[in-house]
Write a protein that holds these residues in place. Sequence first.
Motif, mmCIF file in Angstrom:
data_model
loop_
_atom_site.group_PDB
_atom_site.id
_atom_site.type_symbol
_atom_site.label_atom_id
_atom_site.label_comp_id
_atom_site.label_asym_id
_atom_site.label_seq_id
_atom_site.Cartn_x
_atom_site.Cartn_y
_atom_site.Cartn_z
ATOM 1 N N VAL A 111 -53.414 35.996 63.235
ATOM 2 C CA VAL A 111 -54.944 36.536 63.564
ATOM 3 C C VAL A 111 -55.813 35.511 62.736
ATOM 4 C CG1 VAL A 111 -56.504 38.418 63.468
ATOM 5 C CG2 VAL A 111 -54.095 38.621 64.077
ATOM 6 N N GLU A 112 -55.749 35.259 61.577
ATOM 7 C CA GLU A 112 -56.563 34.280 60.866
ATOM 8 C C GLU A 112 -56.828 32.991 61.608
ATOM 9 O OE1 GLU A 112 -55.297 34.712 56.742
ATOM 10 O OE2 GLU A 112 -56.068 36.786 56.378
ATOM 11 N N GLU A 115 -58.589 33.298 64.804
ATOM 12 C CA GLU A 115 -60.173 33.462 64.245
ATOM 13 C C GLU A 115 -60.796 32.276 64.009
ATOM 14 O OE1 GLU A 115 -60.396 38.068 63.620
ATOM 15 O OE2 GLU A 115 -60.390 36.809 61.949
ATOM 16 N N LYS A 116 -60.121 31.754 63.005
ATOM 17 C CA LYS A 116 -60.442 30.346 62.438
ATOM 18 C C LYS A 116 -60.886 29.195 63.298
ATOM 19 C CE LYS A 116 -59.471 26.988 58.914
ATOM 20 N NZ LYS A 116 -58.696 26.454 57.686
ATOM 21 N N HIS A 118 -60.731 29.601 66.817
ATOM 22 C CA HIS A 118 -60.988 30.050 68.164
ATOM 23 C C HIS A 118 -60.318 29.895 69.235
ATOM 24 C CE1 HIS A 118 -65.050 30.701 66.017
ATOM 25 N NE2 HIS A 118 -64.944 29.175 65.780
ATOM 26 N N LYS A 120 -56.644 31.105 71.872
ATOM 27 C CA LYS A 120 -55.952 32.446 72.154
ATOM 28 C C LYS A 120 -54.612 32.485 71.920
ATOM 29 C CE LYS A 120 -59.246 32.768 75.464
ATOM 30 N NZ LYS A 120 -59.523 32.888 77.266
ATOM 31 N N ARG A 136 -52.634 36.555 72.262
ATOM 32 C CA ARG A 136 -53.415 37.724 71.835
ATOM 33 C C ARG A 136 -52.757 38.579 72.633
ATOM 34 N NH1 ARG A 136 -59.740 35.866 72.577
ATOM 35 N NH2 ARG A 136 -59.833 34.485 70.862
#
Length: 229
Positions: A111-112, A115-116, A118, A120, A136
Amino acid sequence: MLVHAIMTSPAIAVRPETPIADAAKTMLDNHISGLPVVDAAGRLVGIVSEGDLIRRTELNTERKRSWLLELLTSPGKLANEYVSTHGRTVEDVMSSTVVSVTSATTLQDVVELMEKHHIKRLPVVSRDKLVGIVSRSDLLKALTKLLPTRTADSKDQEIEAAIINELSGQSWSRSGSIRVKVTDGVAELSGSILDERERLAAKVAAENVPGVRAVFDNLVYIDPYIGMI
């Protein structure tokens, strides 16, 4: 939890020489928005996504610049953009810098990374070879299996006690100001709150207790400054 528990394996992949039209069709047919790219030995060499295909000469969506910006843009950058908008194979448009994980990577790290960067999806590799992919949607599937399910046979008193216990453990609920009554699996919240944000938090706390079928909010907001409802 580790990646191997939720990843999709084997992953659907394409080769660098695959025509763009075939790659797009593969994405559409399999309801996915990106594909790992592997060489003849199965080694991960890139990734191609919907985002790599949205600026195309066929769609008349190439990047438009004023004559001044065009003049200030380097020839190399313009050349790269031309390849992306006119190329015919996956190799022409794919991203060759790929963020990947192993089957032993934790979901927290997954997940990190998403997010870092951007992104999927993350290819899963072992000794540089593609062994799967985690996206995801894989995380959402795992979440649905772990979320509590609602059962109709839980006793109202047990449900009521569980909600009260959950609320009493939260500093925002100011233990005792929110009252709970459960009838046939329907939870009624009453009492007072001093911050409107506590209303939704209390509702969520009740909804997460197994056996709760619905939540009725009868909470009263009292302005902490003037003491009025």
